[in-house]
Motif scaffolding. Sequence first.
Motif, PDB file in Angstrom:
ATOM      1  N   ARG A  98     -87.051 -73.228 -53.526  1.00 38.64           N
ATOM      2  CA  ARG A  98     -87.771 -72.066 -53.005  1.00 38.64           C
ATOM      3  C   ARG A  98     -86.903 -70.808 -53.046  1.00 38.64           C
ATOM      4  O   ARG A  98     -87.332 -69.749 -53.491  1.00 38.64           O
ATOM      5  CB  ARG A  98     -88.179 -72.308 -51.556  1.00 38.64           C
ATOM      6  N   ALA A  99     -85.662 -70.955 -52.557  1.00 43.85           N
ATOM      7  CA  ALA A  99     -84.765 -69.805 -52.475  1.00 43.85           C
ATOM      8  C   ALA A  99     -84.479 -69.235 -53.866  1.00 43.85           C
ATOM      9  O   ALA A  99     -84.395 -68.024 -54.053  1.00 43.85           O
ATOM     10  CB  ALA A  99     -83.462 -70.208 -51.790  1.00 43.85           C
ATOM     11  N   PHE A 100     -84.345 -70.132 -54.845  1.00 39.35           N
ATOM     12  CA  PHE A 100     -84.016 -69.717 -56.211  1.00 39.35           C
ATOM     13  C   PHE A 100     -85.055 -68.743 -56.756  1.00 39.35           C
ATOM     14  O   PHE A 100     -84.736 -67.765 -57.419  1.00 39.35           O
ATOM     15  CB  PHE A 100     -83.954 -70.966 -57.104  1.00 39.35           C
ATOM     16  N   PHE A 101     -86.316 -68.995 -56.436  1.00 37.89           N
ATOM     17  CA  PHE A 101     -87.393 -68.178 -57.005  1.00 37.89           C
ATOM     18  C   PHE A 101     -87.918 -67.127 -56.037  1.00 37.89           C
ATOM     19  O   PHE A 101     -88.884 -66.435 -56.353  1.00 37.89           O
ATOM     20  CB  PHE A 101     -88.553 -69.070 -57.452  1.00 37.89           C
ATOM     21  N   LEU A 102     -87.290 -67.018 -54.850  1.00 39.06           N
ATOM     22  CA  LEU A 102     -87.804 -66.069 -53.858  1.00 39.06           C
ATOM     23  C   LEU A 102     -87.899 -64.654 -54.448  1.00 39.06           C
ATOM     24  O   LEU A 102     -86.936 -64.120 -54.976  1.00 39.06           O
ATOM     25  CB  LEU A 102     -86.902 -66.049 -52.618  1.00 39.06           C
ATOM     26  N   GLY A 103     -89.092 -64.096 -54.373  1.00 42.82           N
ATOM     27  CA  GLY A 103     -89.314 -62.751 -54.914  1.00 42.82           C
ATOM     28  C   GLY A 103     -89.694 -62.755 -56.385  1.00 42.82           C
ATOM     29  O   GLY A 103     -90.131 -61.750 -56.917  1.00 42.82           O
ATOM     30  N   ASN A 104     -89.516 -63.906 -57.055  1.00 46.05           N
ATOM     31  CA  ASN A 104     -89.879 -64.041 -58.471  1.00 46.05           C
ATOM     32  C   ASN A 104     -90.570 -65.373 -58.714  1.00 46.05           C
ATOM     33  O   ASN A 104     -90.279 -66.074 -59.678  1.00 46.05           O
ATOM     34  CB  ASN A 104     -88.633 -63.977 -59.352  1.00 46.05           C
ATOM     35  N   GLU A 105     -91.457 -65.740 -57.820  1.00 47.68           N
ATOM     36  CA  GLU A 105     -92.065 -67.056 -57.876  1.00 47.68           C
ATOM     37  C   GLU A 105     -92.874 -67.263 -59.159  1.00 47.68           C
ATOM     38  O   GLU A 105     -93.450 -66.319 -59.701  1.00 47.68           O
ATOM     39  CB  GLU A 105     -93.003 -67.253 -56.678  1.00 47.68           C
ATOM     40  N   ILE A 106     -92.873 -68.510 -59.622  1.00 43.16           N
ATOM     41  CA  ILE A 106     -93.768 -68.871 -60.719  1.00 43.16           C
ATOM     42  C   ILE A 106     -95.099 -69.239 -60.069  1.00 43.16           C
ATOM     43  O   ILE A 106     -95.186 -70.232 -59.342  1.00 43.16           O
ATOM     44  CB  ILE A 106     -93.251 -70.086 -61.511  1.00 43.16           C
ATOM     45  N   ALA A 107     -96.120 -68.419 -60.296  1.00 43.10           N
ATOM     46  CA  ALA A 107     -97.383 -68.680 -59.614  1.00 43.10           C
ATOM     47  C   ALA A 107     -98.533 -68.673 -60.610  1.00 43.10           C
ATOM     48  O   ALA A 107     -98.519 -67.970 -61.606  1.00 43.10           O
ATOM     49  CB  ALA A 107     -97.613 -67.644 -58.525  1.00 43.10           C
ATOM     50  N   ARG A 108     -99.528 -69.499 -60.295  1.00 43.23           N
ATOM     51  CA  ARG A 108    -100.766 -69.499 -61.067  1.00 43.23           C
ATOM     52  C   ARG A 108    -101.705 -68.466 -60.456  1.00 43.23           C
ATOM     53  O   ARG A 108    -101.332 -67.739 -59.532  1.00 43.23           O
ATOM     54  CB  ARG A 108    -101.411 -70.879 -61.007  1.00 43.23           C
ATOM     55  N   ALA A 109    -102.923 -68.452 -60.953  1.00 44.59           N
ATOM     56  CA  ALA A 109    -103.911 -67.511 -60.427  1.00 44.59           C
ATOM     57  C   ALA A 109    -104.056 -67.690 -58.924  1.00 44.59           C
ATOM     58  O   ALA A 109    -103.959 -68.800 -58.414  1.00 44.59           O
ATOM     59  CB  ALA A 109    -105.253 -67.735 -61.118  1.00 44.59           C
ATOM     60  N   GLY A 110    -104.276 -66.596 -58.208  1.00 44.06           N
ATOM     61  CA  GLY A 110    -104.486 -66.671 -56.768  1.00 44.06           C
ATOM     62  C   GLY A 110    -103.197 -66.856 -55.990  1.00 44.06           C
ATOM     63  O   GLY A 110    -103.239 -67.192 -54.818  1.00 44.06           O
ATOM     64  N   GLY A 111    -102.059 -66.662 -56.662  1.00 44.39           N
ATOM     65  CA  GLY A 111    -100.790 -66.764 -55.951  1.00 44.39           C
ATOM     66  C   GLY A 111    -100.381 -68.179 -55.610  1.00 44.39           C
ATOM     67  O   GLY A 111     -99.570 -68.407 -54.730  1.00 44.39           O
ATOM     68  N   ARG A 112    -100.962 -69.177 -56.339  1.00 50.13           N
ATOM     69  CA  ARG A 112    -100.582 -70.564 -56.086  1.00 50.13           C
ATOM     70  C   ARG A 112     -99.249 -70.856 -56.755  1.00 50.13           C
ATOM     71  O   ARG A 112     -99.087 -70.630 -57.954  1.00 50.13           O
ATOM     72  CB  ARG A 112    -101.652 -71.520 -56.622  1.00 50.13           C
ATOM     73  N   LEU A 113     -98.298 -71.361 -55.987  1.00 48.46           N
ATOM     74  CA  LEU A 113     -96.987 -71.682 -56.544  1.00 48.46           C
ATOM     75  C   LEU A 113     -97.095 -72.845 -57.516  1.00 48.46           C
ATOM     76  O   LEU A 113     -97.784 -73.816 -57.243  1.00 48.46           O
ATOM     77  CB  LEU A 113     -96.028 -72.107 -55.428  1.00 48.46           C
ATOM     78  N   ASP A 114     -96.388 -72.723 -58.633  1.00 48.00           N
ATOM     79  CA  ASP A 114     -96.283 -73.872 -59.527  1.00 48.00           C
ATOM     80  C   ASP A 114     -95.017 -74.629 -59.124  1.00 48.00           C
ATOM     81  O   ASP A 114     -93.949 -74.448 -59.712  1.00 48.00           O
ATOM     82  CB  ASP A 114     -96.214 -73.401 -60.983  1.00 48.00           C
ATOM     83  N   ILE A 115     -95.172 -75.455 -58.089  1.00 51.00           N
ATOM     84  CA  ILE A 115     -94.010 -76.082 -57.465  1.00 51.00           C
ATOM     85  C   ILE A 115     -93.253 -76.976 -58.443  1.00 51.00           C
ATOM     86  O   ILE A 115     -92.036 -76.928 -58.548  1.00 51.00           O
ATOM     87  CB  ILE A 115     -94.441 -76.889 -56.214  1.00 51.00           C
ATOM     88  N   ARG A 116     -94.019 -77.764 -59.226  1.00 52.56           N
ATOM     89  CA  ARG A 116     -93.366 -78.696 -60.138  1.00 52.56           C
ATOM     90  C   ARG A 116     -92.517 -77.954 -61.168  1.00 52.56           C
ATOM     91  O   ARG A 116     -91.385 -78.320 -61.453  1.00 52.56           O
ATOM     92  CB  ARG A 116     -94.416 -79.563 -60.837  1.00 52.56           C
ATOM     93  N   ARG A 117     -93.100 -76.870 -61.702  1.00 51.46           N
ATOM     94  CA  ARG A 117     -92.351 -76.131 -62.726  1.00 51.46           C
ATOM     95  C   ARG A 117     -91.131 -75.450 -62.125  1.00 51.46           C
ATOM     96  O   ARG A 117     -90.067 -75.411 -62.735  1.00 51.46           O
ATOM     97  CB  ARG A 117     -93.254 -75.090 -63.405  1.00 51.46           C
TER      98      ARG A 117
ATOM     99  N   LEU B 208     -98.640 -71.406 -51.429  1.00 52.77           N
ATOM    100  CA  LEU B 208     -98.844 -70.067 -51.985  1.00 52.77           C
ATOM    101  C   LEU B 208     -97.527 -69.290 -52.047  1.00 52.77           C
ATOM    102  O   LEU B 208     -96.607 -69.551 -51.274  1.00 52.77           O
ATOM    103  CB  LEU B 208     -99.853 -69.272 -51.151  1.00 52.77           C
ATOM    104  N   ARG B 209     -97.513 -68.325 -52.949  1.00 52.98           N
ATOM    105  CA  ARG B 209     -96.386 -67.418 -53.042  1.00 52.98           C
ATOM    106  C   ARG B 209     -96.175 -66.720 -51.690  1.00 52.98           C
ATOM    107  O   ARG B 209     -95.067 -66.506 -51.243  1.00 52.98           O
ATOM    108  CB  ARG B 209     -96.669 -66.381 -54.132  1.00 52.98           C
ATOM    109  N   PHE B 210     -97.297 -66.398 -51.050  1.00 53.00           N
ATOM    110  CA  PHE B 210     -97.239 -65.740 -49.752  1.00 53.00           C
ATOM    111  C   PHE B 210     -96.396 -66.540 -48.754  1.00 53.00           C
ATOM    112  O   PHE B 210     -95.599 -65.978 -48.000  1.00 53.00           O
ATOM    113  CB  PHE B 210     -98.666 -65.548 -49.206  1.00 53.00           C
ATOM    114  N   GLY B 211     -96.576 -67.872 -48.774  1.00 53.74           N
ATOM    115  CA  GLY B 211     -95.816 -68.732 -47.871  1.00 53.74           C
ATOM    116  C   GLY B 211     -94.319 -68.641 -48.129  1.00 53.74           C
ATOM    117  O   GLY B 211     -93.507 -68.597 -47.200  1.00 53.74           O
ATOM    118  N   ASN B 212     -93.957 -68.599 -49.399  1.00 56.19           N
ATOM    119  CA  ASN B 212     -92.554 -68.443 -49.768  1.00 56.19           C
ATOM    120  C   ASN B 212     -92.001 -67.149 -49.185  1.00 56.19           C
ATOM    121  O   ASN B 212     -90.879 -67.096 -48.693  1.00 56.19           O
ATOM    122  CB  ASN B 212     -92.439 -68.413 -51.299  1.00 56.19           C
ATOM    123  N   TRP B 213     -92.820 -66.106 -49.244  1.00 59.32           N
ATOM    124  CA  TRP B 213     -92.403 -64.803 -48.698  1.00 59.32           C
ATOM    125  C   TRP B 213     -92.256 -64.872 -47.190  1.00 59.32           C
ATOM    126  O   TRP B 213     -91.398 -64.217 -46.610  1.00 59.32           O
ATOM    127  CB  TRP B 213     -93.431 -63.725 -49.060  1.00 59.32           C
TER     128      TRP B 213
END
Lengths: 262, 344
Positions: A98-117, B208-213
């Motif tokens: 999580r920390a590694f990608f903080l502020g530059n998350e890999i996300a799909r549509a709707g802000g869903r994190l691509d956790i596996r990637r 969600l990305r929001f949660g990370n934030w």
Amino acid sequence: MSGYLELAGVGKTFGNVIALRDVSLDVPLGSVTCVLGDNGAGKSTLIKILSGVYQPDEGAYRIDGTEVRLSSPREAMDRGIATVFQDLAPQPLMPIWRAFFLGNEIARAGGRLDIRRQKQEVTAQLASMGINVRDVDQLVGTLSGGERQAVAIARAIYFGARILILDEPTSALGVKQAGVVLRYITAAKRSGVGVVFITHNPHHAYLVGDTFSLLNRGRLIASYERDSLVLDDLVREMAGGAELETLTHELRGMDDVRGMDE
Amino acid sequence: MSTVTAGPADDRLIRRSVTRRLLSRPEFGALLGTIIVWIVFAFYAGSVFIGLDGVRNYTAVAADIGILAVSVSLLMIAGEFDLSIGSVIAATGMLTALVAIQMQQNVWLAIAVSGVFAMLVGLFNGWLVVRTGLPSFIVTLGMMFALAGLTIGVTRLVTDRTQLGGLEDVPGFDSAHAVFGSQIFGFNVTVVWWVIFVLGGTYALTRLRFGNWVYGTGGNLDGARNLGVPVNRVRITLFVFTAMSAWFVAVTQLVTFKGTDVLRGTGKEFEAIIAAVIGGCLLTGGYGSVIGAALGALLFGIVKQGIIFAQIDSDWYKFFLGVMLVVAVLINNWFRRRLLGERK
């Protein structure tokens, strides 16, 4: 040799305090530029200008020959200037992935994190730099100081940093841990990144540096190429040289004054 | 690029077992506490407590606190507090009642009006915290008193009373009651809402990305800002969430009791914070879970109703609550230190 990142005659004042005056710095890609200075020499101001936290009052900041005026560290990052701050545990209770990608998350549509990637990418990037962490689910706070610096460096390179600014990356570390970080600095340099290594430790600087700039009371007092310098010179300059003599006189003087009082 | 070898993998570390992983979850303390407290009351409170009626009873109590605890825990993970939600419950409940009962407007319109009001309160809280840099503890403490006074003052000025009833005669009541105040298989419909809130909150926080934030904002505000996280937007959004969830609870109570009074909701802010803390949220931010807060709320409901079932004088409720809070925090602290590998 003209630098990728360049400061020309940069100055910064806070009220009536002159924090930096006429500082010029060239940082070419694929090399390590060391900035050495004691506490209060203006290192933190310089870092904050380089990283985009502060804007210089005077002089020019150029990236790849173009004059820029950075308004935030984020903007600096977008231009390939990444800063790893001295604060060793920016997100102690976050898992590495999580920390590694903080502020530059890999996300799909709707802000869903691509956790596996995200997990895969972190694992691959750390492995490519030879950093062993047991588990990317591990909390950042459980990493050692050296590991945290290493992860931060890997992170900056992953996000396409051309210039990496390291703020005292070895100062809080033991000898062995510091050695690990110095190796990653060299690795980053070999991969074509320009490194600005800010430190008060001439021994660490000498091990990895290509050029050395000495900062004192807000000014650059000397610059050396690696060829024209030996470690002893660097240590002597850092120890204060002439200033040390003045200090000796002052302390003796104080002793005399105290002597008179008694 | 060139690689550096950092030596072989560290062999001084034991592989973390499944048990250890479970122990290191923020929710673990609350889960353990809930089970223990349930067993204790099952022993003392008898068969009604253990049966379905007991479950219906304490989940109904837990749902109110639980709905609040979702947004409160998210806000706490982002490093902020909202002490004003109890007053927001009073204010929005009364505002809804004034529009619906006093002005004889459709219940749904009244709910919408108070919803906008709650949103504005949340925006103001968030804006003031972000803008002034004052601790949210102070800002929302001020809001808590100011809004409580405003509610009493305005209500008395307009109606000459401090409570309003008779919502059932206002148009739109039946449909509003079906949504916010009815029962499903004997369970309060608020329990269903609670589950929806918890699932939504957990999804937002973990997926969600929001949660990370949210985690990043609470873990290190300046650090997250430097990495490009919109920390101000995150915090303002969460203050709007807490105020809106208070409004939601106010509406469910208003519709269930067909009326409200100016003191409704008083103290709920602390109950929600206690639920979040029992659930493993760190007071300093950056760590916690919505599921944990839900377990904290459940624990709350079990204790509150268990005392009644066990025929203990309900005066003792607050005593149990205080003890529970401190014990839960001690346990959570102990686990967290283990988690970060500290010994003491």
